[in-house]
Design an enzyme around this catalytic site. Structure first.
Site, PDB file in Angstrom:
ATOM      1  N   ASP A  30       0.919  -1.162  -0.063  1.00 16.50           N
ATOM      2  CA  ASP A  30       0.066   0.174   0.029  1.00 16.50           C
ATOM      3  C   ASP A  30       0.721   1.346  -0.007  1.00 16.50           C
ATOM      4  O   ASP A  30       1.772   1.151   0.714  1.00 16.50           O
ATOM      5  CB  ASP A  30      -0.672  -0.023   1.350  1.00 16.50           C
ATOM      6  CG  ASP A  30      -2.082   0.869   1.064  1.00 16.50           C
ATOM      7  OD1 ASP A  30      -3.196   0.537   0.952  1.00 16.50           O
ATOM      8  OD2 ASP A  30      -1.935   2.485   1.058  1.00 16.50           O
ATOM      9  N   GLN A  94     -14.520   2.814   1.282  1.00 16.56           N
ATOM     10  CA  GLN A  94     -13.873   2.379   0.096  1.00 16.56           C
ATOM     11  C   GLN A  94     -13.604   3.362  -0.788  1.00 16.56           C
ATOM     12  O   GLN A  94     -14.437   4.190  -0.986  1.00 16.56           O
ATOM     13  CB  GLN A  94     -14.791   1.250  -0.605  1.00 16.56           C
ATOM     14  CG  GLN A  94     -14.059   0.420  -1.808  1.00 16.56           C
ATOM     15  CD  GLN A  94     -15.069  -0.220  -2.658  1.00 16.56           C
ATOM     16  OE1 GLN A  94     -16.012  -0.600  -2.460  1.00 16.56           O
ATOM     17  NE2 GLN A  94     -14.339  -1.163  -3.475  1.00 16.56           N
ATOM     18  N   VAL A  96     -11.099   2.852  -3.406  1.00 19.07           N
ATOM     19  CA  VAL A  96     -10.735   2.466  -4.915  1.00 19.07           C
ATOM     20  C   VAL A  96     -11.827   1.280  -4.902  1.00 19.07           C
ATOM     21  O   VAL A  96     -11.732   0.116  -4.465  1.00 19.07           O
ATOM     22  CB  VAL A  96      -9.242   1.729  -4.840  1.00 19.07           C
ATOM     23  CG1 VAL A  96      -8.998   1.284  -6.122  1.00 19.07           C
ATOM     24  CG2 VAL A  96      -8.445   2.964  -4.376  1.00 19.07           C
ATOM     25  N   HIS A 100     -10.322  -5.237  -3.083  1.00 17.90           N
ATOM     26  CA  HIS A 100      -8.939  -5.523  -2.670  1.00 17.90           C
ATOM     27  C   HIS A 100      -9.195  -5.920  -1.075  1.00 17.90           C
ATOM     28  O   HIS A 100     -10.118  -5.345  -0.578  1.00 17.90           O
ATOM     29  CB  HIS A 100      -8.150  -4.423  -2.852  1.00 17.90           C
ATOM     30  CG  HIS A 100      -8.712  -3.030  -2.312  1.00 17.90           C
ATOM     31  ND1 HIS A 100      -9.727  -2.436  -2.831  1.00 17.90           N
ATOM     32  CD2 HIS A 100      -8.478  -2.244  -1.213  1.00 17.90           C
ATOM     33  CE1 HIS A 100      -9.826  -1.224  -2.450  1.00 17.90           C
ATOM     34  NE2 HIS A 100      -9.217  -1.219  -1.313  1.00 17.90           N
ATOM     35  N   HIS A 102      -6.887  -5.600   2.208  1.00 17.64           N
ATOM     36  CA  HIS A 102      -5.585  -4.882   3.027  1.00 17.64           C
ATOM     37  C   HIS A 102      -5.229  -6.095   3.771  1.00 17.64           C
ATOM     38  O   HIS A 102      -6.015  -6.669   4.759  1.00 17.64           O
ATOM     39  CB  HIS A 102      -6.071  -3.899   4.068  1.00 17.64           C
ATOM     40  CG  HIS A 102      -6.740  -2.476   3.237  1.00 17.64           C
ATOM     41  ND1 HIS A 102      -5.875  -1.700   2.994  1.00 17.64           N
ATOM     42  CD2 HIS A 102      -7.890  -2.440   2.777  1.00 17.64           C
ATOM     43  CE1 HIS A 102      -6.736  -0.659   2.452  1.00 17.64           C
ATOM     44  NE2 HIS A 102      -7.782  -1.261   2.196  1.00 17.64           N
TER      45      HIS A 102
END
Ligand code: AMP
Ligand code: ZN
Length: 114
Positions: A30, A94, A96, A100, A102
């Site tokens: 990240d 959220q 993006v 995904h 993390h």
């Protein structure tokens, strides 16, 4: 998706610090880490969020979880534990809109989240 930043990372149009790559999955650091280990795990296929996963994506989601295990082992935090989290939509914060997870660890994390 043409203008999705994670699709652009998958296509190599944007740089990323990759930690694992398979035919279907990519893991990279990240850009704004919240802990000593902060890796994003994404499917190469554009899926807007975990809420958009369909039956046909079931194996792919499994691949993401297996990739998370491998990354945690690779980065030395499997023994101390870590957090795997996916944010969804506005209240989930959220930012993006490409699925995904993390993977966060390397320090004691707190609970509950804000
Ligand atoms: P979320 O807020 O759950 O949608 O998470 C998006 C994450 O993507 C944030 O933690 C950002 O720091 C991270 N991010 C955004 N752009 C990039 C990038 N180009 N490379 C790596 N991480 C990024
Ligand atoms: Zn995308």
């Amino acid at each position: 998706m043409d203008d999705c930043i994670f699709c652009r990372i998958v296509r190599g149009e944007l740089p990323s610090d990759k930690v694992l790559e398979t035919d279907e999955v990519l893991a990279f650091k990240d850009i704004r880490p919240q802990a000593p280990v902060h890796v994003l795990l994404i499917p190469k296929k554009h899926i807007p969020s975990a809420h958009h996963v369909t039956e046909e994506d079931a194996a792919l989601v499994g691949q993401l979880h297996l990739a998370a295990q491998r990354v945690a082992e690779q980065l030395g935090i499997a023994g101390t534990g870590y957090r795997l989290v996916t944010n969804i939509g506005t209240h989930g914060q959220q930012t993006v809109h490409h699925l995904h997870y993390h993977l966060i660890g390397g320090r004691q994390l707190q609970w509950p989240p804000g």
